[in-house]
Scaffold this motif. Structure first.
Motif, mmCIF file in Angstrom:
data_model
loop_
_atom_site.group_PDB
_atom_site.id
_atom_site.type_symbol
_atom_site.label_atom_id
_atom_site.label_comp_id
_atom_site.label_asym_id
_atom_site.label_seq_id
_atom_site.Cartn_x
_atom_site.Cartn_y
_atom_site.Cartn_z
ATOM 1 N N GLU A 62 0.833 -1.211 0.000
ATOM 2 C CA GLU A 62 0.000 0.000 0.000
ATOM 3 C C GLU A 62 0.862 1.252 0.000
ATOM 4 O O GLU A 62 0.538 2.256 -0.654
ATOM 5 C CB GLU A 62 -0.931 0.004 1.217
ATOM 6 N N ASN A 83 1.968 -16.408 1.459
ATOM 7 C CA ASN A 83 0.682 -15.820 1.833
ATOM 8 C C ASN A 83 0.629 -14.331 1.522
ATOM 9 O O ASN A 83 -0.360 -13.827 0.995
ATOM 10 C CB ASN A 83 0.404 -16.054 3.320
ATOM 11 N N LYS A 87 -1.880 -11.191 -1.664
ATOM 12 C CA LYS A 87 -2.420 -9.826 -1.546
ATOM 13 C C LYS A 87 -1.602 -8.840 -2.363
ATOM 14 O O LYS A 87 -2.157 -7.983 -3.072
ATOM 15 C CB LYS A 87 -2.432 -9.408 -0.080
ATOM 16 N N ASN A 88 -0.278 -8.947 -2.276
ATOM 17 C CA ASN A 88 0.577 -8.020 -3.020
ATOM 18 C C ASN A 88 0.283 -8.077 -4.508
ATOM 19 O O ASN A 88 0.193 -7.037 -5.187
ATOM 20 C CB ASN A 88 2.048 -8.352 -2.777
ATOM 21 N N GLU A 90 -2.472 -9.073 -6.050
ATOM 22 C CA GLU A 90 -3.802 -8.548 -6.371
ATOM 23 C C GLU A 90 -3.764 -7.032 -6.536
ATOM 24 O O GLU A 90 -4.363 -6.472 -7.464
ATOM 25 C CB GLU A 90 -4.795 -8.920 -5.265
ATOM 26 N N ILE A 91 -3.039 -6.360 -5.646
ATOM 27 C CA ILE A 91 -2.953 -4.902 -5.721
ATOM 28 C C ILE A 91 -2.111 -4.467 -6.913
ATOM 29 O O ILE A 91 -2.494 -3.577 -7.672
ATOM 30 C CB ILE A 91 -2.366 -4.345 -4.409
#
Length: 310
Positions: A62, A83, A87-88, A90-91
């Motif tokens: 972020e 894991n 998330k990383n 996807e962004i």
């Protein structure tokens, strides 16, 4: 020219990320290092990156996308954990950057430079498999180029000192991802991967043992030549990658053939290859060849992708 290089960032300011940063700055032909990302504001990696003139943030992915310098970034290396990478990625995919995954998350295609780099230059995400995979898949693939590999087993032994929190947290992912890539890229019909964390002092160099089960025993010379050629190819970007001893060929005795259903009653040979990987010691100690082979392979892939983007 510097302004023609492609901007790159690294997520993960630990040992792997810091070593990769130094490799980019010293050795990359097509990348400009722009930003280092971490979650610990006191990390050595962030401090070194700042001293070297790069943008830094301890606010994770972020924080990266908020940096003014992010507009220059076209390639991002993720050196965190399986894991965290989900998330990383996807962004980052929202911004159209290419992601090079140094975790065992395996979202994108498995990529080993000497096996299939050219196939994945345009992929939005590529996976660097594991350290054991980078060291052993080229060997299994070389054997499979000569004769089908019915079973491949690899044992990666690394110094416990070179296994950080990410490596330790991803042991299961290591074995699963490496075994799968031995089939997908190596061409083995079935496979197994084992990792050993050796606590020896002084720390040992990375050692990899590769076993391939093939039918027949009439192409040993061709297999030996193919393996030696492949070792030389990997050594062009990992200079410390080498054969530790002579390649061994052991015929399966006729009274043991039934123990290997893969042979389907035919004669067979076990090919044993013993490798050693010494690191370049850019940031990591020389015994951490397991980490060095990952950063070296990732840089080769990133440079090729950057050249393709230009």
């Amino acid at each position: 020219m510097e302004n023609q290089k492609i901007g790159a960032a690294i997520i993960g300011s630990g040992n792997i990320g810091t070593d990769l940063m130094i490799k980019i700055m010293r050795n990359s032909k097509y990348l400009k290092f722009v930003a280092m990302v971490g979650i610990d504001p006191e990390s050595d990696g962030l401090a070194r990156a700042k001293r070297m003139g790069a943008a830094v943030t301890h606010e994770g992915v972020e924080g990266l996308v908020k940096l003014p310098e992010f507009k220059e970034v076209k390639i991002v290396f993720d050196a965190t954990s399986a894991n965290a990478h989900i998330k990383n990625n996807e962004i980052l995919q929202l911004y159209g950057v290419h992601v090079i995954d140094l975790t065992p998350a395996a979202i994108g295609p498995y990529t080993v430079p000497v096996c299939n780099l050219e196939d994945n230059l345009s992929a939005p995400n590529i996976n660097m498999v594991t350290c054991g995979g980078q060291a052993t898949i080229p060997i299994v693939s070389a054997v499979n180029d000569i004769t089908p590999v019915f079973y491949a087993e690899i044992v990666a032994s690394i110094s416990s000192n070179s296994a950080g929190p990410g490596t330790r947290a991803n042991i299961d992912e290591f074995t699963e991802t490496t075994a799968a890539a031995l089939r997908v890229l190596g061409g083995a019909k079935s496979s197994k991967a084992i990792i050993i964390l050796n606590p020896a002092e002084p720390p040992i160099l990375m050692r990899d043992t590769v076993y391939c089960l093939v039918t027949g025993n009439n192409c040993n010379d061709e297999i030996k030549t193919a393996i030696e050629k492949r070792v030389a190819e990997v050594a062009t970007y990992v200079p410390g990658y080498r054969l530790k001893q002579d390649i061994q060929f052991d015929p399966i005795p006729s009274d043991e053939i039934d123990l290997f259903p893969e042979l389907k009653g035919k004669s067979g040979t076990k090919v044993s290859v013993f490798l050693e990987v010494e690191g370049a010691a850019h940031y990591l100690p020389a015994y951490a060849g397991n980490l060095d082979i990952m950063t070296s392979a990732a840089l080769v892939c990133a440079d090729a992708m950057a050249k393709n983007i230009q």
